[in-house]
Design an enzyme around this catalytic site. Structure first.
Site, PDB file in Angstrom:
ATOM      1  CB  ALA A  66      -0.882  -0.020   1.242  1.00 25.42           C
ATOM      2  N   GLY A 112       0.651  -4.914   0.993  1.00 26.90           N
ATOM      3  CA  GLY A 112      -0.575  -4.998   0.199  1.00 26.90           C
ATOM      4  C   GLY A 112      -0.362  -5.645  -1.163  1.00 26.90           C
ATOM      5  CD  GLU A 115      -2.010  -7.411   3.193  1.00 28.41           C
ATOM      6  OE1 GLU A 115      -1.707  -6.258   2.837  1.00 28.41           O
ATOM      7  OE2 GLU A 115      -2.577  -7.658   4.266  1.00 28.41           O
ATOM      8  CD  GLU A 135       1.978  -5.358   5.738  1.00 27.99           C
ATOM      9  OE1 GLU A 135       2.811  -6.259   5.967  1.00 27.99           O
ATOM     10  OE2 GLU A 135       1.194  -5.397   4.774  1.00 27.99           O
TER      11      GLU A 135
END
Ligand code: CAA
Length: 258
Positions: A66, A112, A115, A135
Protein backbone atom coordinates in the site's frame (compact mmCIF):
# COMPACT_ATOMS: atom_id res chain seq x y z
CA UNK A 1 -12.70 3.41 -19.78
CA UNK A 2 -9.54 5.48 -19.25
CA UNK A 3 -7.17 4.45 -16.47
CA UNK A 4 -4.50 6.71 -15.00
CA UNK A 5 -2.44 4.05 -13.24
CA UNK A 6 -3.16 0.89 -15.22
CA UNK A 7 -2.28 -0.58 -18.60
CA UNK A 8 -4.87 -3.02 -19.92
CA UNK A 9 -4.49 -5.42 -22.79
CA UNK A 10 -6.95 -8.08 -23.94
CA UNK A 11 -5.68 -10.69 -26.40
CA UNK A 12 -6.90 -14.22 -27.15
CA UNK A 13 -9.45 -14.03 -24.31
CA UNK A 14 -6.79 -13.13 -21.72
CA UNK A 15 -6.91 -9.67 -20.11
CA UNK A 16 -3.65 -8.46 -18.60
CA UNK A 17 -3.91 -5.65 -16.06
CA UNK A 18 -0.54 -3.99 -15.33
CA UNK A 19 -0.25 -1.60 -12.43
CA UNK A 20 1.66 1.28 -13.94
CA UNK A 21 3.41 3.32 -11.23
CA UNK A 22 6.93 1.94 -11.68
CA UNK A 23 8.59 5.01 -10.11
CA UNK A 24 6.77 4.15 -6.87
CA UNK A 25 7.33 0.42 -7.34
CA UNK A 26 3.63 0.18 -8.23
CA UNK A 27 2.59 1.03 -4.66
CA UNK A 28 -1.18 0.79 -4.25
CA UNK A 29 -2.68 4.19 -3.61
CA UNK A 30 -6.46 4.47 -3.29
CA UNK A 31 -6.85 5.65 -6.89
CA UNK A 32 -4.98 2.59 -8.20
CA UNK A 33 -6.92 0.27 -5.92
CA UNK A 34 -10.21 1.68 -7.27
CA UNK A 35 -8.96 1.41 -10.84
CA UNK A 36 -7.96 -2.25 -10.43
CA UNK A 37 -11.40 -3.01 -8.96
CA UNK A 38 -13.07 -1.25 -11.93
CA UNK A 39 -10.85 -3.04 -14.44
CA UNK A 40 -11.70 -6.43 -12.92
CA UNK A 41 -15.43 -5.69 -12.82
CA UNK A 42 -15.31 -4.61 -16.49
CA UNK A 43 -13.33 -7.73 -17.43
CA UNK A 44 -15.83 -9.95 -15.63
CA UNK A 45 -18.63 -8.34 -17.70
CA UNK A 46 -16.64 -8.51 -20.94
CA UNK A 47 -17.42 -11.66 -22.97
CA UNK A 48 -13.98 -11.42 -24.61
CA UNK A 49 -12.22 -12.02 -21.26
CA UNK A 50 -11.99 -15.57 -19.97
CA UNK A 51 -8.96 -15.22 -17.70
CA UNK A 52 -7.25 -12.23 -16.05
CA UNK A 53 -3.55 -11.72 -15.33
CA UNK A 54 -2.46 -9.02 -12.88
CA UNK A 55 1.14 -7.78 -12.91
CA UNK A 56 3.33 -4.74 -12.25
CA UNK A 57 4.87 -2.46 -14.88
CA UNK A 58 8.66 -2.09 -14.98
CA UNK A 59 11.21 -4.73 -14.13
CA UNK A 60 11.55 -4.22 -10.39
CA UNK A 61 8.22 -4.68 -8.68
CA UNK A 62 4.91 -6.43 -8.80
CA UNK A 63 3.53 -4.13 -6.06
CA UNK A 64 5.67 -2.86 -3.14
CA UNK A 65 2.64 -2.53 -0.86
CA UNK A 66 0.00 0.00 0.00
CA UNK A 67 1.20 3.57 -0.61
CA UNK A 68 2.90 4.47 2.67
CA UNK A 69 3.01 8.17 1.74
CA UNK A 70 -0.76 8.21 1.43
CA UNK A 71 -1.62 6.66 4.82
CA UNK A 72 1.17 8.01 7.00
CA UNK A 73 -1.05 10.70 8.56
CA UNK A 74 -4.06 8.48 9.15
CA UNK A 75 -5.86 8.21 12.48
CA UNK A 76 -7.21 4.84 13.63
CA UNK A 77 -10.63 5.87 12.23
CA UNK A 78 -9.14 6.61 8.82
CA UNK A 79 -7.20 3.33 8.95
CA UNK A 80 -10.35 1.36 9.79
CA UNK A 81 -12.14 2.76 6.72
CA UNK A 82 -9.01 2.27 4.57
CA UNK A 83 -8.72 -1.40 5.48
CA UNK A 84 -12.44 -2.19 5.39
CA UNK A 85 -13.05 -0.36 2.10
CA UNK A 86 -9.96 -1.81 0.42
CA UNK A 87 -10.89 -5.34 1.43
CA UNK A 88 -14.48 -5.03 0.18
CA UNK A 89 -13.74 -3.00 -2.93
CA UNK A 90 -10.81 -4.99 -4.28
CA UNK A 91 -9.52 -7.99 -2.36
CA UNK A 92 -12.88 -9.74 -2.00
CA UNK A 93 -13.70 -8.90 -5.62
CA UNK A 94 -10.47 -10.59 -6.75
CA UNK A 95 -10.99 -13.64 -4.56
CA UNK A 96 -14.63 -14.10 -5.61
CA UNK A 97 -14.17 -13.24 -9.29
CA UNK A 98 -16.00 -15.87 -11.37
CA UNK A 99 -13.21 -15.53 -13.94
CA UNK A 100 -9.84 -16.88 -12.80
CA UNK A 101 -7.18 -14.33 -11.86
CA UNK A 102 -3.45 -15.14 -12.03
CA UNK A 103 -0.94 -13.00 -10.11
CA UNK A 104 2.14 -12.66 -12.35
CA UNK A 105 4.71 -11.66 -9.72
CA UNK A 106 7.62 -9.93 -11.43
CA UNK A 107 9.70 -8.50 -8.57
CA UNK A 108 8.86 -7.13 -5.13
CA UNK A 109 5.48 -8.29 -3.79
CA UNK A 110 5.34 -6.70 -0.37
CA UNK A 111 2.62 -5.79 2.11
CA UNK A 112 -0.57 -5.00 0.20
CA UNK A 113 1.16 -6.28 -2.96
CA UNK A 114 1.61 -9.77 -1.56
CA UNK A 115 -1.87 -9.52 -0.07
CA UNK A 116 -3.24 -8.79 -3.55
CA UNK A 117 -1.33 -11.76 -4.99
CA UNK A 118 -2.69 -13.97 -2.21
CA UNK A 119 -6.27 -12.97 -3.07
CA UNK A 120 -5.69 -14.16 -6.68
CA UNK A 121 -6.54 -17.73 -7.65
CA UNK A 122 -3.03 -18.70 -8.82
CA UNK A 123 0.41 -17.16 -8.20
CA UNK A 124 3.39 -17.41 -10.58
CA UNK A 125 6.63 -15.63 -9.66
CA UNK A 126 9.84 -14.88 -11.53
CA UNK A 127 12.95 -16.38 -9.95
CA UNK A 128 14.20 -12.93 -8.85
CA UNK A 129 11.00 -11.99 -6.97
CA UNK A 130 11.00 -11.12 -3.29
CA UNK A 131 7.92 -11.47 -1.12
CA UNK A 132 7.00 -10.45 2.40
CA UNK A 133 4.67 -8.70 4.79
CA UNK A 134 6.94 -6.02 6.32
CA UNK A 135 4.13 -4.02 7.98
CA UNK A 136 5.39 -4.54 11.57
CA UNK A 137 8.53 -2.61 10.59
CA UNK A 138 6.21 0.36 9.98
CA UNK A 139 4.44 -0.08 13.31
CA UNK A 140 1.29 -1.60 11.78
CA UNK A 141 0.02 -5.05 10.82
CA UNK A 142 -1.15 -6.29 7.40
CA UNK A 143 -4.52 -4.71 6.64
CA UNK A 144 -5.57 -6.21 3.33
CA UNK A 145 -6.06 -9.80 4.45
CA UNK A 146 -2.44 -10.80 5.14
CA UNK A 147 -3.01 -12.34 8.59
CA UNK A 148 -5.93 -14.32 7.13
CA UNK A 149 -4.75 -15.54 3.73
CA UNK A 150 -1.05 -16.16 4.45
CA UNK A 151 -1.66 -18.93 7.05
CA UNK A 152 -4.14 -20.58 4.67
CA UNK A 153 -1.41 -20.85 2.05
CA UNK A 154 1.72 -21.53 4.12
CA UNK A 155 0.44 -22.71 7.54
CA UNK A 156 0.24 -20.79 10.81
CA UNK A 157 3.85 -21.34 11.89
CA UNK A 158 5.42 -19.96 8.73
CA UNK A 159 2.88 -17.14 8.49
CA UNK A 160 3.53 -16.11 12.07
CA UNK A 161 7.27 -16.06 11.49
CA UNK A 162 7.00 -14.12 8.22
CA UNK A 163 4.65 -11.54 9.73
CA UNK A 164 6.41 -10.91 13.04
CA UNK A 165 9.89 -10.80 11.53
CA UNK A 166 8.65 -8.91 8.47
CA UNK A 167 11.41 -10.63 6.52
CA UNK A 168 11.38 -10.97 2.75
CA UNK A 169 11.62 -14.43 1.23
CA UNK A 170 12.86 -15.25 -2.25
CA UNK A 171 10.85 -17.09 -4.90
CA UNK A 172 12.48 -20.42 -4.14
CA UNK A 173 11.47 -20.25 -0.48
CA UNK A 174 8.00 -19.01 -1.46
CA UNK A 175 7.64 -22.05 -3.72
CA UNK A 176 8.78 -24.44 -1.00
CA UNK A 177 6.27 -22.80 1.41
CA UNK A 178 3.38 -23.22 -1.06
CA UNK A 179 2.94 -19.44 -1.22
CA UNK A 180 3.33 -19.49 -5.00
CA UNK A 181 2.24 -22.19 -7.44
CA UNK A 182 5.20 -21.79 -9.80
CA UNK A 183 8.62 -20.14 -9.90
CA UNK A 184 9.88 -19.52 -13.43
CA UNK A 185 12.82 -17.77 -15.06
CA UNK A 186 12.19 -14.04 -15.41
CA UNK A 187 12.42 -14.11 -19.22
CA UNK A 188 9.78 -16.86 -19.46
CA UNK A 189 7.29 -15.38 -16.96
CA UNK A 190 4.86 -13.81 -19.45
CA UNK A 191 4.79 -16.83 -21.78
CA UNK A 192 4.36 -19.20 -18.85
CA UNK A 193 1.39 -17.23 -17.45
CA UNK A 194 -0.24 -16.99 -20.87
CA UNK A 195 0.16 -20.74 -21.40
CA UNK A 196 -1.37 -21.39 -17.99
CA UNK A 197 -4.27 -19.05 -18.82
CA UNK A 198 -4.69 -20.81 -22.18
CA UNK A 199 -4.99 -24.17 -20.43
CA UNK A 200 -7.62 -22.80 -18.06
CA UNK A 201 -9.75 -21.23 -20.77
CA UNK A 202 -10.16 -24.50 -22.64
CA UNK A 203 -12.44 -25.53 -19.77
CA UNK A 204 -16.05 -24.61 -19.08
CA UNK A 205 -16.32 -20.99 -17.81
CA UNK A 206 -19.51 -21.95 -16.00
CA UNK A 207 -17.86 -24.87 -14.21
CA UNK A 208 -14.82 -22.71 -13.35
CA UNK A 209 -17.16 -20.12 -11.80
CA UNK A 210 -18.78 -22.75 -9.59
CA UNK A 211 -15.44 -24.37 -8.72
CA UNK A 212 -14.11 -21.00 -7.46
CA UNK A 213 -17.32 -20.39 -5.53
CA UNK A 214 -17.32 -23.82 -3.96
CA UNK A 215 -13.63 -23.70 -2.98
CA UNK A 216 -13.97 -20.23 -1.48
CA UNK A 217 -16.93 -21.25 0.63
CA UNK A 218 -14.59 -23.52 2.63
CA UNK A 219 -13.24 -20.39 4.24
CA UNK A 220 -16.51 -18.63 5.01
CA UNK A 221 -17.60 -18.89 8.59
CA UNK A 222 -20.71 -20.93 9.27
CA UNK A 223 -20.86 -22.35 5.75
CA UNK A 224 -21.85 -25.99 5.35
CA UNK A 225 -19.31 -26.69 2.65
CA UNK A 226 -20.60 -30.06 1.55
CA UNK A 227 -24.13 -28.82 0.92
CA UNK A 228 -22.59 -25.85 -0.92
CA UNK A 229 -20.60 -28.18 -3.18
CA UNK A 230 -23.67 -30.35 -3.78
CA UNK A 231 -25.66 -27.26 -4.80
CA UNK A 232 -22.92 -25.84 -7.05
CA UNK A 233 -22.34 -29.28 -8.61
CA UNK A 234 -26.05 -29.63 -9.39
CA UNK A 235 -26.25 -26.13 -10.93
CA UNK A 236 -23.62 -27.08 -13.52
CA UNK A 237 -26.07 -29.62 -14.95
CA UNK A 238 -28.44 -26.87 -16.17
CA UNK A 239 -25.73 -25.31 -18.33
CA UNK A 240 -24.96 -25.47 -22.05
CA UNK A 241 -21.33 -26.05 -21.04
CA UNK A 242 -22.34 -29.35 -19.42
CA UNK A 243 -24.11 -30.49 -22.59
CA UNK A 244 -21.14 -29.43 -24.72
CA UNK A 245 -18.49 -30.96 -22.42
CA UNK A 246 -20.19 -34.35 -22.13
CA UNK A 247 -21.18 -34.46 -25.85
CA UNK A 248 -17.58 -33.68 -26.83
CA UNK A 249 -16.37 -36.55 -24.64
CA UNK A 250 -18.80 -39.02 -26.21
CA UNK A 251 -18.05 -37.76 -29.74
CA UNK A 252 -14.28 -37.99 -29.03
CA UNK A 253 -13.60 -34.33 -29.87
CA UNK A 254 -12.44 -31.25 -27.99
CA UNK A 255 -15.22 -29.18 -26.35
CA UNK A 256 -16.07 -25.74 -27.73
CA UNK A 257 -17.38 -23.73 -24.79
CA UNK A 258 -19.15 -20.48 -25.59
N1 CAA B 1 4.63 3.18 -0.67
C1 CAA B 1 5.01 4.34 -1.21
N2 CAA B 1 6.12 4.50 -1.93
C2 CAA B 1 6.90 3.41 -2.10
C3 CAA B 1 6.58 2.15 -1.56
C4 CAA B 1 5.36 2.06 -0.83
N3 CAA B 1 4.93 0.91 -0.31
N4 CAA B 1 7.55 1.29 -1.89
C5 CAA B 1 8.45 1.97 -2.61
N5 CAA B 1 8.07 3.26 -2.74
C6 CAA B 1 8.77 4.35 -3.44
C7 CAA B 1 9.95 4.85 -2.63
O1 CAA B 1 9.52 5.77 -1.66
C8 CAA B 1 10.78 5.47 -3.72
O2 CAA B 1 10.23 6.72 -4.07
P1 CAA B 1 11.19 8.04 -4.15
O3 CAA B 1 12.10 7.74 -5.29
O4 CAA B 1 10.22 9.14 -4.42
O5 CAA B 1 11.89 8.13 -2.84
C9 CAA B 1 10.56 4.55 -4.91
O6 CAA B 1 9.35 3.85 -4.65
C10 CAA B 1 11.65 3.52 -5.10
O7 CAA B 1 11.83 2.83 -3.88
P2 CAA B 1 13.24 2.68 -3.13
O8 CAA B 1 14.13 3.82 -3.45
O9 CAA B 1 12.96 2.41 -1.69
O10 CAA B 1 13.78 1.37 -3.86
P3 CAA B 1 14.83 0.31 -3.27
O11 CAA B 1 15.21 -0.55 -4.42
O12 CAA B 1 15.91 0.97 -2.51
O13 CAA B 1 13.98 -0.56 -2.22
C11 CAA B 1 12.03 -1.78 -1.44
C12 CAA B 1 12.91 -1.38 -2.66
C13 CAA B 1 12.83 -2.75 -0.55
C14 CAA B 1 10.81 -2.50 -2.02
C15 CAA B 1 11.61 -0.53 -0.64
O14 CAA B 1 11.09 0.43 -1.54
C16 CAA B 1 10.61 -0.78 0.43
O15 CAA B 1 10.92 -1.31 1.49
N6 CAA B 1 9.32 -0.36 0.17
C17 CAA B 1 8.28 -0.43 1.16
C18 CAA B 1 7.76 -1.85 1.32
C19 CAA B 1 6.70 -1.90 2.40
O16 CAA B 1 6.94 -1.60 3.54
N7 CAA B 1 5.47 -2.32 2.00
C20 CAA B 1 4.35 -2.42 2.92
C21 CAA B 1 3.52 -1.18 2.83
S1 CAA B 1 2.32 -1.10 4.10
C22 CAA B 1 1.00 -2.03 3.57
O17 CAA B 1 1.04 -2.61 2.49
C23 CAA B 1 -0.17 -2.06 4.51
C24 CAA B 1 -1.25 -3.02 4.20
O18 CAA B 1 -1.15 -4.21 4.45
C25 CAA B 1 -2.52 -2.55 3.69
Amino acid sequence: MEFENLLINTKNNITTISINRPKNLNALNIKTLEEIANAINLSVENDKTKCIIITGAGDKAFIAGADIKEFMDYSSNNAYTFSETGNKLLFEVIENSPKPIIAMINGYALGGGLELAMACHIRVASDDSRMGLPEVSLGIIPGYGGTKRLPLLVGKGRAMEMIITGRMINAEEAKSFGLINYMVKKETLIDFCNELANKIILNSPNAIKYAIKSLNSNYKEGFDNFSDEILNFSKCFDSDDFKEGTSAFIEKRKPRFK
